[in-house]
Design a protein around this motif. Structure first.
Motif, PDB file in Angstrom:
ATOM      1  N   LYS A 159       0.845  -1.208   0.000  1.00 21.30           N
ATOM      2  CA  LYS A 159       0.000   0.000   0.000  1.00 21.30           C
ATOM      3  C   LYS A 159       0.874   1.250   0.000  1.00 21.30           C
ATOM      4  N   LYS A 200       1.301   4.050  -3.058  1.00 24.41           N
ATOM      5  CA  LYS A 200       1.072   5.474  -2.782  1.00 24.41           C
ATOM      6  C   LYS A 200       2.212   6.296  -3.381  1.00 24.41           C
ATOM      7  N   LEU A 228       1.760   6.345  -7.092  1.00 25.01           N
ATOM      8  CA  LEU A 228       0.683   7.266  -7.473  1.00 25.01           C
ATOM      9  C   LEU A 228       1.162   8.707  -7.376  1.00 25.01           C
ATOM     10  N   ALA A 252     -12.440   9.975  -3.271  1.00 24.21           N
ATOM     11  CA  ALA A 252     -10.995   9.715  -3.369  1.00 24.21           C
ATOM     12  C   ALA A 252     -10.644   8.393  -2.682  1.00 24.21           C
ATOM     13  N   TYR A 253     -11.196   8.190  -1.496  1.00 27.05           N
ATOM     14  CA  TYR A 253     -10.939   6.929  -0.771  1.00 27.05           C
ATOM     15  C   TYR A 253     -11.492   5.747  -1.547  1.00 27.05           C
ATOM     16  N   TRP A 292      -9.335   5.037  -4.466  1.00 25.91           N
ATOM     17  CA  TRP A 292      -8.079   4.442  -4.008  1.00 25.91           C
ATOM     18  C   TRP A 292      -8.292   2.967  -3.682  1.00 25.91           C
ATOM     19  N   SER A 293      -9.397   2.648  -3.028  1.00 24.52           N
ATOM     20  CA  SER A 293      -9.666   1.248  -2.688  1.00 24.52           C
ATOM     21  C   SER A 293      -9.858   0.416  -3.957  1.00 24.52           C
ATOM     22  N   MET A 298      -6.407  -0.107  -5.399  1.00 25.86           N
ATOM     23  CA  MET A 298      -5.651  -1.111  -4.632  1.00 25.86           C
ATOM     24  C   MET A 298      -6.200  -2.502  -4.903  1.00 25.86           C
TER      25      MET A 298
END
Lengths: 360, 442
Positions: free
Chosen positions: A28, A32, A35, B71-72, B75-76, B79
């Protein structure tokens, strides 16, 4: 470190960049970072784009663009060069080139035009030397056969006392600019003044070249070849002058075609039909003395001499011979609002090149 | 064991004081070798970092609640994709080696990804700098003229500017300008022409207005669409012009926006003969240039080929057209002799008087047109048009087209306005919502 009684060994492991390895162990965290790098690229792209566009707008380098009116604009850091093709049959053709009052322009032009296609065709048919020569953008010397007429007509031209066909320019504000075919036919006095420049000095003489010209006001560049625009005001003035010259000729030659009554009736006709908008052919029928004089003239062998007097207006198509010269091409133009009649038979195009220095 | 300077020193001292023989090993690997080693492995299931699933965390107590939640969430999702890739690679590694590897926490694997990312970032930055400096700011002027006399001026970002002079008497002027499907073409012109030299001459001789509307003198109607409607109404009212439209190259297929004297274009394959009309059962080949006020006309290329231009005028390739014109004109000629009409025929009175009541002469006349005089209506056009053709190439044709296209979309086509506008709108509304809910809570 192992502290072994049997086999004592000290092993020192130096670990650097602990933070980096923590990131590498955690996907993770790693992504980041990835990104963040990607966003850096995007931000850099936008940032550089803004810088580049700003630099290019301030310092354009060999940029080419066109406006909707077909002007080709080549832009550099310190100047713009604009090319535009102008058809000489158009009156105040709209180039779409916007200028400011304090712009500095250098204008050059090339090409040739002929002022009368019917004369051209007629001379060509008879294998004759041209009565009217092809003229360049600076206008040319008037042919000898029309010197006298030219001297009288020159003061009615858009650019008074300038050669016929010389290239002219006018800066017209957007609201009044030539945006449609109705531009020629609009009747309000302000618009007629724009067309003919009879009482103003708005028309700028360009000719072959004008250097360091300041437009003097904001607006759009329009072009025309120098000739007479047949607005109502111009026609009124010209007809008056023509009428007076015919009457003077008649007296000087002692032909006595136009007696006092005929002259008075002609004046009445002038006021009612030329100054105002009466139907001259219809009202002429009520002017018996004048009509009689014209019928007399039509039978005379010297009637052709009247055709070359003064401004020398001719008959128009379908006109009755017995109404000339009271009814003539000028009365036809007024009735039909054919304001660009003397432009409509021009043939040829001028290539206009405008160099504009950028204001610092 | 953690590196602890004090412990090392103590042990060294102890070792020295105890006078025992100690083997001192100092391990100091380079960064790269440390990154490439696979010593730290977390292959046990208990050690594996797993994906947290889709996260939608809407908190009304922050200023931009929706933006934050989106945004979260994004992002999830991202991922999830990343972990899916890791799982796929782990499965492949298992199939190849038979051993279960924890690649997601493998320092070696992630080092490779990180180094790859850094190299890519540096490369992209360098490429962007090269692009902006070489291909945008200092783009070299590349002007040339082709065999057809078209001047081409290359511009940055796959934009090309072409200028050529077209004579209105030519039926389909070849330009040599090649266009490809997807290119965006803009056309602007200057100059003017008139479609009937004889009428041009006669009107000057007779001191009368030209027969056709002033609109017809210009190839374009630069006015508003309402004036185009007015012109169409004029066409309806003037039956003779209506007839002429149906004989024209564009208008024959009852194209509703057809105007006599307009500028036409078509894109044809090289070596192919230009189409003379649109056919109802085939794809449209000929199009009309219809500019709106203060705008150049633009269109997207649907078929690759070479651009050609012509004026919309009558072209006599079809015996039906020829006979229709002859029949119509003979009727007008007859009516005008009887004083029943003021219309004028398209053909000259000399011709009509010769073929009237003489079928053989009529047939000969029609045959002579079809045999070699199909463009007689173009031959009497007079005037030139300077055409500017601006092309935004779909494929810019350089190595950096992946940068060229977004730059062009954003800055040439004002795409940045849309992005900025949308972002501002979203952020503003989100801020408003955030402030409002915070106030409500307080």
């Amino acid at each position: 470190m192992e502290d072994n009684n049997k086999n004592q060994k000290v092993e020192i492991e130096i670990v650097r960049h602990k933070g980096l390895f923590e990131i590498l162990r955690d996907p993770k965290q790693l992504w980041k970072v990835m990104l963040a790098m990607f966003l850096l690229i995007i931000v850099l792209f936008f940032g550089l784009s803004i810088v580049v566009v700003s630099v290019k707008s301030m310092y354009p380098y060999e940029t080419v663009r066109t406006n909707p009116y077909g002007a080709t604009i080549l832009e550099d850091e310190d100047k713009e060069v604009i090319y535009w093709l102008f058809n000489t049959a158009e009156l105040w053709a709209n180039s779409g080139i916007e200028v400011k009052a304090d712009d500095v322009l250098t204008i050059r032009s090339s090409g040739k035009m002929h002022t009368a296609i019917h004369h051209l065709v007629s001379n060509a048919e008879k294998n004759k030397q041209l009565d009217d020569r092809w003229q360049g953008t600076e206008g040319e010397q008037v042919s000898s056969y029309k010197l006298g007429k030219d001297k009288l007509r020159t003061k009615f031209r858009i650019a008074r006392n300038n050669p016929e066909s010389i290239l002219l320019m006018q800066v017209i504000d957007y609201d009044n600019s030539n945006l449609s075919s109705e531009f020629i036919s609009r009747s309000d006095p302000k618009h007629q003044e724009i067309l003919s420049c009879l009482n103003s000095n708005e028309a700028i003489v360009i000719g072959k070249e004008r250097r360091n010209l300041r437009p003097g006001k904001d607006g759009i560049l329009h072009f025309a070849a120098n000739d007479i625009v047949l607005t109502d005001t111009v026609i009124i003035d010209m007809y008056r002058q023509y009428m007076d010259s015919i009457l003077a000729f008649d007296k000087s030659k002692n032909y006595r075609i136009f007696g006092p009554d005929a002259e008075r009736q002609w004046n009445e006709l002038y006021n009612s039909c030329i100054v105002n908008d009466g139907d001259i052919e219809k009202e002429l029928l009520t002017k018996t003395d004048l009509l009689s004089a014209l019928n007399t003239l039509a039978k005379r062998e010297y009637k052709e001499e009247y055709a070359d007097v003064g401004l020398a207006f001719k008959m128009y198509d379908k006109q009755k011979t017995g109404t000339y010269p009271v009814v003539n091409e000028l009365t036809f133009y007024k009735k039909e609002k054919f304001r660009d009649a003397w432009f409509a038979d021009n043939i040829g195009s001028f290539l206009i090149v405008i160099e504009r220095k950028k204001q610092k | 064991m953690d590196f602890d300077a004090k412990t090392v020193v103590d042990n060294l001292l102890n070792g020295i004081s105890a006078e025992t023989k100690k083997d001192l090993i100092v391990k100091d690997e380079t960064l790269l070798s440390k990154m490439m080693s696979d010593k730290d492995s977390h292959d046990g299931e208990g050690d594996r970092i797993k994906w947290d699933g889709f996260v939608w965390d809407l908190r009304w107590d922050c200023l931009f609640p929706v933006t934050r939640a989106v945004a979260y969430f994004l992002w999830s999702c991202f991922m999830g994709l990343v972990f899916a890739f890791y799982s796929a690679f782990e499965w492949v590694a298992f199939r190849l080696t038979g051993k279960r590897k924890n690649l997601r926490q493998s320092i070696r694997t992630n080092s490779v990804i990180l180094i790859g990312g850094i190299i890519s970032t540096i490369t992209m930055i360098v490429v962007m700098l090269v692009f902006f400096i070489k291909d945008v700011l200092l783009f070299p002027a590349d002007n040339h003229i082709n065999d057809y006399g078209t001047v081409t001026m290359a511009q940055p970002c796959g934009v090309e500017h072409n200028v050529l002079l077209v004579n209105s008497s030519e039926f389909w002027t070849e330009t040599g300008i090649r266009v490809v499907e997807g290119d965006l073409v803009k056309i602007a012109t200057s100059g003017a022409f008139y479609g009937n030299l004889v009428d041009f001459h006669d009107s000057a001789l007779e001191n009368r207005k030209r027969r056709y509307a002033p609109d017809n003198f210009h190839w374009k109607i630069e006015d508003s669409p309402s004036l185009i409607q007015k012109f169409k109404q004029w066409i309806v009212n003037k039956a003779e012009v209506k007839d002429e439209i149906r004989f024209c190259v564009y208008g024959r297929n009852e194209e509703r926006d057809a105007r006599y004297g307009s500028l036409l274009y078509q894109i044809k394959s090289e070596g192919e003969i230009a189409a003379v009309k649109n056919c109802p059962d085939k794809e449209q080949a000929i199009f009309q240039v219809n500019p709106l006020p203060d705008q150049a006309f633009e269109f997207k290329v649907k078929k690759s080929g070479v651009l050609c231009f012509a004026i919309n005028d009558i072209y006599l390739d079809d015996s039906t057209i020829v006979n229709n014109i002859i029949d119509s004109d003979l009727q007008i000629y007859k009516d005008s002799k009887a004083g029943k009409t003021e219309k004028r025929p398209l053909l000259s009175e000399h011709t009509l008087s010769r073929i009237e009541n003489n079928p053989a002469a009529r047939a000969n006349f029609a045959d002579s047109i079809l045999a070699g005089n199909q463009s007689m209506w173009y031959d009497d056009n007079i005037g030139e048009i300077l055409i500017n053709v601006n092309i935004e190439r779909k494929e810019p044709g350089n190595l950096l087209s992946f940068l060229t296209k977004p730059f062009r979309w954003i800055f040439h086509n004002k795409g940045w306005m849309w992005i900025l506008g949308a972002l501002c709108l979203l952020m503003a509304s989100d801020l408003f919502v955030g402030i409002a809910t915070r106030r409500k809570r307080h």
